[in-house]
Design a protein around this motif. Structure first.
Motif, PDB file in Angstrom:
ATOM      1  N   ALA A  25       0.834  -1.206   0.000  1.00 36.30           N
ATOM      2  CA  ALA A  25       0.000   0.000   0.000  1.00 36.30           C
ATOM      3  C   ALA A  25       0.868   1.256   0.000  1.00 36.30           C
ATOM      4  CB  ALA A  25      -0.926   0.002   1.214  1.00 36.30           C
ATOM      5  N   PHE A  26       1.889   1.278   0.845  1.00 35.23           N
ATOM      6  CA  PHE A  26       2.747   2.466   0.934  1.00 35.23           C
ATOM      7  C   PHE A  26       3.575   2.643  -0.337  1.00 35.23           C
ATOM      8  CE2 PHE A  26       2.746   1.598   5.770  1.00 35.23           C
ATOM      9  CZ  PHE A  26       1.495   2.208   5.879  1.00 35.23           C
ATOM     10  N   GLY A  39      -6.766   0.575  -1.246  1.00 40.61           N
ATOM     11  CA  GLY A  39      -7.324  -0.767  -1.357  1.00 40.61           C
ATOM     12  C   GLY A  39      -6.517  -1.785  -0.559  1.00 40.61           C
ATOM     13  N   PHE A  40      -5.187  -1.772  -0.740  1.00 41.29           N
ATOM     14  CA  PHE A  40      -4.332  -2.704  -0.010  1.00 41.29           C
ATOM     15  C   PHE A  40      -4.321  -2.381   1.484  1.00 41.29           C
ATOM     16  CE2 PHE A  40      -2.296  -3.592  -4.188  1.00 41.29           C
ATOM     17  CZ  PHE A  40      -2.356  -4.978  -4.134  1.00 41.29           C
ATOM     18  N   TYR A  41      -4.347  -1.091   1.824  1.00 41.63           N
ATOM     19  CA  TYR A  41      -4.346  -0.708   3.237  1.00 41.63           C
ATOM     20  C   TYR A  41      -5.623  -1.204   3.924  1.00 41.63           C
ATOM     21  CZ  TYR A  41      -3.825   2.107   7.456  1.00 41.63           C
ATOM     22  OH  TYR A  41      -3.687   2.504   8.766  1.00 41.63           O
ATOM     23  N   ALA A  42      -6.763  -0.994   3.281  1.00 41.18           N
ATOM     24  CA  ALA A  42      -8.037  -1.420   3.861  1.00 41.18           C
ATOM     25  C   ALA A  42      -8.096  -2.945   3.983  1.00 41.18           C
ATOM     26  CB  ALA A  42      -9.199  -0.914   3.010  1.00 41.18           C
ATOM     27  N   PHE A  43      -7.560  -3.641   2.980  1.00 40.40           N
ATOM     28  CA  PHE A  43      -7.577  -5.112   3.016  1.00 40.40           C
ATOM     29  C   PHE A  43      -6.718  -5.625   4.167  1.00 40.40           C
ATOM     30  CE2 PHE A  43      -6.011  -9.306   1.481  1.00 40.40           C
ATOM     31  CZ  PHE A  43      -7.240  -9.960   1.471  1.00 40.40           C
ATOM     32  N   ALA A  44      -5.550  -5.021   4.358  1.00 40.98           N
ATOM     33  CA  ALA A  44      -4.674  -5.420   5.460  1.00 40.98           C
ATOM     34  C   ALA A  44      -5.337  -5.156   6.802  1.00 40.98           C
ATOM     35  CB  ALA A  44      -3.346  -4.669   5.366  1.00 40.98           C
ATOM     36  N   PHE A  45      -6.062  -4.040   6.899  1.00 40.55           N
ATOM     37  CA  PHE A  45      -6.754  -3.720   8.150  1.00 40.55           C
ATOM     38  C   PHE A  45      -7.863  -4.734   8.437  1.00 40.55           C
ATOM     39  CE2 PHE A  45     -10.357  -1.475  10.214  1.00 40.55           C
ATOM     40  CZ  PHE A  45      -9.771  -1.252  11.448  1.00 40.55           C
ATOM     41  N   ILE A  46      -8.604  -5.134   7.401  1.00 36.13           N
ATOM     42  CA  ILE A  46      -9.677  -6.118   7.566  1.00 36.13           C
ATOM     43  C   ILE A  46      -9.116  -7.467   8.011  1.00 36.13           C
ATOM     44  CG2 ILE A  46     -11.444  -7.444   6.315  1.00 36.13           C
ATOM     45  CD1 ILE A  46     -11.885  -4.928   4.588  1.00 36.13           C
ATOM     46  N   LEU A  47      -7.926  -7.823   7.506  1.00 34.85           N
ATOM     47  CA  LEU A  47      -7.307  -9.093   7.881  1.00 34.85           C
ATOM     48  C   LEU A  47      -7.041  -9.187   9.382  1.00 34.85           C
ATOM     49  CD1 LEU A  47      -4.660  -9.942   5.112  1.00 34.85           C
ATOM     50  CD2 LEU A  47      -6.776 -11.169   5.644  1.00 34.85           C
ATOM     51  N   ASP A  48      -6.945  -8.037  10.039  1.00 38.01           N
ATOM     52  CA  ASP A  48      -6.690  -8.025  11.478  1.00 38.01           C
ATOM     53  C   ASP A  48      -7.792  -8.746  12.247  1.00 38.01           C
ATOM     54  OD1 ASP A  48      -5.401  -7.402  13.862  1.00 38.01           O
ATOM     55  OD2 ASP A  48      -6.480  -5.519  14.094  1.00 38.01           O
TER      56      ASP A  48
END
Length: 216
Positions: A25-26, A39-48
């Motif tokens: 994401a970064f 998109g990648f940041y939100a997906f990584a957050f959801i994986l939490d």
């Protein structure tokens, strides 16, 4: 030499994936692709949400996994705040303060948890005298709401920089949809920052209390 099987626990593999997606994401942001970044940041957050479920489902809870999850969360928030500081340079000090508070409050809490011999920082509801802290760490729904509101506030700031939505007029103030959503999330965000402040205060007091008892 054999690899420690803890490193290959399912929830820990999810943790590695979160790190990877945050990094992607970064990188996407640095390359000018803000849509892929968010998109990648939100997906990584959801994986939490899924690493904890996997730990319970496979009976694979571990101290390493708890540390991995904490470091992933703090690193991601700090990285995203740095991006927002780049987009909103006039609020640089605000984002620096947010990063410092987030890291220091959680570090103090982890330190106090270790000194008290507790298994998890989430057990702090057992020793803190603050009602908000007891509610935060004792009620998962309340905790999830504040964490979600905190991340959503940062994500909306990101959207607000790149997108303009339909405008609304409230008491002669013109606001677009992103600004309106930011105002809606602001109380939740401020409440989350309040828990960080109280977390830092409670943990610092507990550590100092242990120091005082040791001196006696």
């Amino acid at each position: 030499m054999a690899i420690n099987k803890v490193f290959l626990f399912v929830p820990n593999i999810i943790g590695y994936a979160r790190f990877l997606f945050y990094l992607i994401a970064f990188i996407c942001h640095s390359l000018g692709s803000w849509q892929l970044c968010i998109g990648f940041y939100a997906f990584a957050f959801i994986l939490d949400e899924f690493d904890g479920r996997a730990a319970r489902a496979y009976n694979q809870s571990s101290n390493f996994g708890a540390a991995l999850d904490m470091v992933a969360d703090r690193s991601a928030t700090a990285g995203f705040c740095l991006i927002l500081a780049q987009l909103y340079p006039q609020y640089l000090l605000f984002f620096i303060g947010a990063i410092a508070l987030d890291i220091s409050s959680h570090y103090y809490l982890i330190y106090a948890t270790g000194m008290l011999g507790l298994g998890s920082h989430k057990d702090s509801s057992e020793w803190t005298n603050n009602g908000l802290m007891r509610l935060y760490y004792g009620n998962k729904t309340f905790m999830d709401l504040l964490i979600l509101g905190n991340e959503l506030f940062y994500i909306l700031l990101y959207f607000n920089f790149y997108l303009t939505g339909g405008e609304f007029t409230i008491n002669d103030f013109n606001l677009d949809v992103w600004q309106l959503l930011l105002i809606f999330c602001l109380p939740i965000y401020l409440l989350k920052q309040s828990t960080n402040i109280l977390q830092l205060q409670s943990a610092a007091q507990e550590i100092a209390k242990i120091d005082l008892n040791d001196r006696h």
